[in-house]
Design a protein around this motif. Structure first.
Motif, PDB file in Angstrom:
ATOM      1  N   VAL A   1       0.873  -1.175   0.000  1.00  0.00           N
ATOM      2  CA  VAL A   1       0.000   0.000   0.000  1.00  0.00           C
ATOM      3  C   VAL A   1       0.908   1.222   0.000  1.00  0.00           C
ATOM      4  N   PRO A   2       0.834   2.081  -1.002  1.00  0.00           N
ATOM      5  CA  PRO A   2       1.703   3.264  -1.034  1.00  0.00           C
ATOM      6  C   PRO A   2       1.593   4.090   0.247  1.00  0.00           C
TER       7      PRO A   2
ATOM      8  N   ASN B   1      -9.866  -4.111   1.981  1.00  0.00           N
ATOM      9  CA  ASN B   1      -8.955  -3.810   0.879  1.00  0.00           C
ATOM     10  C   ASN B   1      -8.858  -4.944  -0.143  1.00  0.00           C
ATOM     11  N   GLY B   2      -9.952  -5.641  -0.342  1.00  0.00           N
ATOM     12  CA  GLY B   2     -10.002  -6.697  -1.348  1.00  0.00           C
ATOM     13  C   GLY B   2      -9.287  -7.973  -0.961  1.00  0.00           C
ATOM     14  N   ALA B   3      -8.820  -8.081   0.273  1.00  0.00           N
ATOM     15  CA  ALA B   3      -8.046  -9.256   0.671  1.00  0.00           C
ATOM     16  C   ALA B   3      -8.913 -10.496   0.813  1.00  0.00           C
TER      17      ALA B   3
ATOM     18  N   GLY C   1     -14.086  -0.636   0.644  1.00  0.00           N
ATOM     19  CA  GLY C   1     -13.425   0.067  -0.441  1.00  0.00           C
ATOM     20  C   GLY C   1     -11.944  -0.248  -0.519  1.00  0.00           C
ATOM     21  N   LEU C   2     -11.356   0.017  -1.668  1.00  0.00           N
ATOM     22  CA  LEU C   2      -9.933  -0.239  -1.869  1.00  0.00           C
ATOM     23  C   LEU C   2      -9.115   1.001  -1.499  1.00  0.00           C
ATOM     24  N   ILE C   3      -7.949   0.772  -0.943  1.00  0.00           N
ATOM     25  CA  ILE C   3      -7.078   1.859  -0.511  1.00  0.00           C
ATOM     26  C   ILE C   3      -6.163   2.274  -1.658  1.00  0.00           C
ATOM     27  N   ALA C   4      -6.102   3.576  -1.896  1.00  0.00           N
ATOM     28  CA  ALA C   4      -5.197   4.095  -2.930  1.00  0.00           C
ATOM     29  C   ALA C   4      -3.813   4.364  -2.355  1.00  0.00           C
TER      30      ALA C   4
ATOM     31  N   ILE D   1      -5.923   7.741   5.316  1.00  0.00           N
ATOM     32  CA  ILE D   1      -6.077   6.658   4.355  1.00  0.00           C
ATOM     33  C   ILE D   1      -6.955   7.157   3.213  1.00  0.00           C
ATOM     34  N   VAL D   2      -6.360   7.308   2.050  1.00  0.00           N
ATOM     35  CA  VAL D   2      -7.067   7.815   0.874  1.00  0.00           C
ATOM     36  C   VAL D   2      -7.593   6.618   0.086  1.00  0.00           C
ATOM     37  N   MET D   3      -8.916   6.567  -0.057  1.00  0.00           N
ATOM     38  CA  MET D   3      -9.547   5.458  -0.776  1.00  0.00           C
ATOM     39  C   MET D   3      -9.556   5.750  -2.275  1.00  0.00           C
ATOM     40  N   ARG D   4      -9.683   4.697  -3.059  1.00  0.00           N
ATOM     41  CA  ARG D   4      -9.689   4.873  -4.513  1.00  0.00           C
ATOM     42  C   ARG D   4     -10.902   5.652  -5.005  1.00  0.00           C
ATOM     43  N   ASP D   5     -11.970   5.654  -4.212  1.00  0.00           N
ATOM     44  CA  ASP D   5     -13.161   6.417  -4.619  1.00  0.00           C
ATOM     45  C   ASP D   5     -13.071   7.885  -4.212  1.00  0.00           C
ATOM     46  N   GLY D   6     -11.912   8.296  -3.688  1.00  0.00           N
ATOM     47  CA  GLY D   6     -11.692   9.698  -3.366  1.00  0.00           C
ATOM     48  C   GLY D   6     -11.905  10.061  -1.908  1.00  0.00           C
TER      49      GLY D   6
END
Length: 300
Positions: A121-122, A175-177, A198-201, A209-214
């Motif tokens: 995770v970046p 996180n899709g795990a 949601g997935l973590i960006a 924690i910034v999610m992929r959906d913003g």
């Protein structure tokens, strides 16, 4: 140069093992590459009489006390190879700017520690040991019942998520795990754990924690499981057996910390699933005492 025992690794387990041997007036060499597993953490917690002490200070004080024993030597460097030699063992040490040197001992104690392979995770690795942790017993209390996240990496992450409410307001980032089944969902609900599918960006700031959906979900701390890898090839070179566990492969030992190779002992995080400073010290103490007794009574 010949020693009664060589301890490979000079962190907490190695220091504890070497101390037992030193107190038995045995000639001991400690070889350390200077890579404590908890070097990213500022303070240690949960260790009797040392709660809240800087982790580096505990290691430094342990080394200072060990080196007061006249039969102990310390070598800064990396053990690159090890093999059986006669009735003992020979290791090769590569030091800073020095040529490789062969050293022999009757016994070996492997306290090499492990390498943590973190979730990709970046921004997570940069916060490891400061805002991202592996152990709520070590770091949960200091987060002051704040917003605590559990990062899903496998179904085993359920265990972490279900513990966290005792330390704060818990959110389980899947996180899709994996996807919890009905029974697991009921357990999470009963413990008051919020679920984030949601997935973590990426992770920004202290712990945003910034999610992929913003969306941005701010936490005070994040707990995750790492995959561990024994930090040195020496155990494999010697033919020690390993055990596969939920967190990775570790060196197989018996209750006295003897490996499957006679004369070789292992302790600390390299020889157990999960770990902490107190457990490493306990393991090292056992390994050091067992190594000493094997020098007297023979056997394993």
């Amino acid at each position: 140069m010949h020693y009664d025992a060589i301890v490979i690794g000079g962190s907490y387990a190695g220091l504890a093992a070497a101390t037992q041997l030193a107190r038995a007036r045995r000639r001991v060499l400690v070889v350390d590459a200077g890579q404590r597993r908890n070097r990213f953490a500022t303070h240690s917690h949960g260790f009797l009489t040392q709660d809240g002490t800087p982790a580096a200070d505990i290691a430094a004080r342990g080394r200072e006390q060990l080196m007061a024993y006249p039969t102990v030597e310390w070598r800064q460097g990396k053990v690159t190879a090890a093999r059986q030699a006669g009735q003992g063992f020979r290791i090769e040490v590569e030091g800073s700017g020095e040529k490789q040197e062969a050293i022999e001992a009757r016994r070996l104690v492997l306290a090499t520690g492990v390498i943590d392979h973190l979730p990709e995770v970046p921004g997570l690795a940069e916060r490891w040991g400061r805002h991202v942790f592996h152990c709520p017993y070590c770091h949960g209390y200091e987060l002051n019942q704040g917003r605590l996240g559990a990062l899903g990496v496998s179904p085993l992450s359920m265990h972490v998520a279900l513990m966290l409410p005792d330390w704060g307001r818990a959110t389980f980032f899947l996180n899709g795990a994996f996807e919890p089944d009905a029974e697991q969902l009921a357990q999470l609900q009963a413990r008051g754990v919020a679920l984030e599918r949601g997935l973590i960006a990426r992770i920004e700031g202290a712990m945003d924690i910034v999610m992929r959906d913003g969306r941005t979900i701010t936490q005070d701390g994040l707990f995750t499981l790492s995959r561990v890898e024994v930090a040195s090839p020496v155990a494999a070179q010697l033919g020690c057996e390993f055990e596969d566990g939920p967190l990775g492969r570790t060196i197989k030992t018996d209750t006295m910390k003897a490996t499957t190779v006679p004369g070789v002992y292992a302790c600390g995080d390299a020889a157990r699933q999960g770990g902490s400073l107190p457990l490493a010290v306990g393991d090292g103490t056992m390994a050091g005492a067992a190594t000493h007794q094997s020098l007297i009574f023979g056997g394993h």
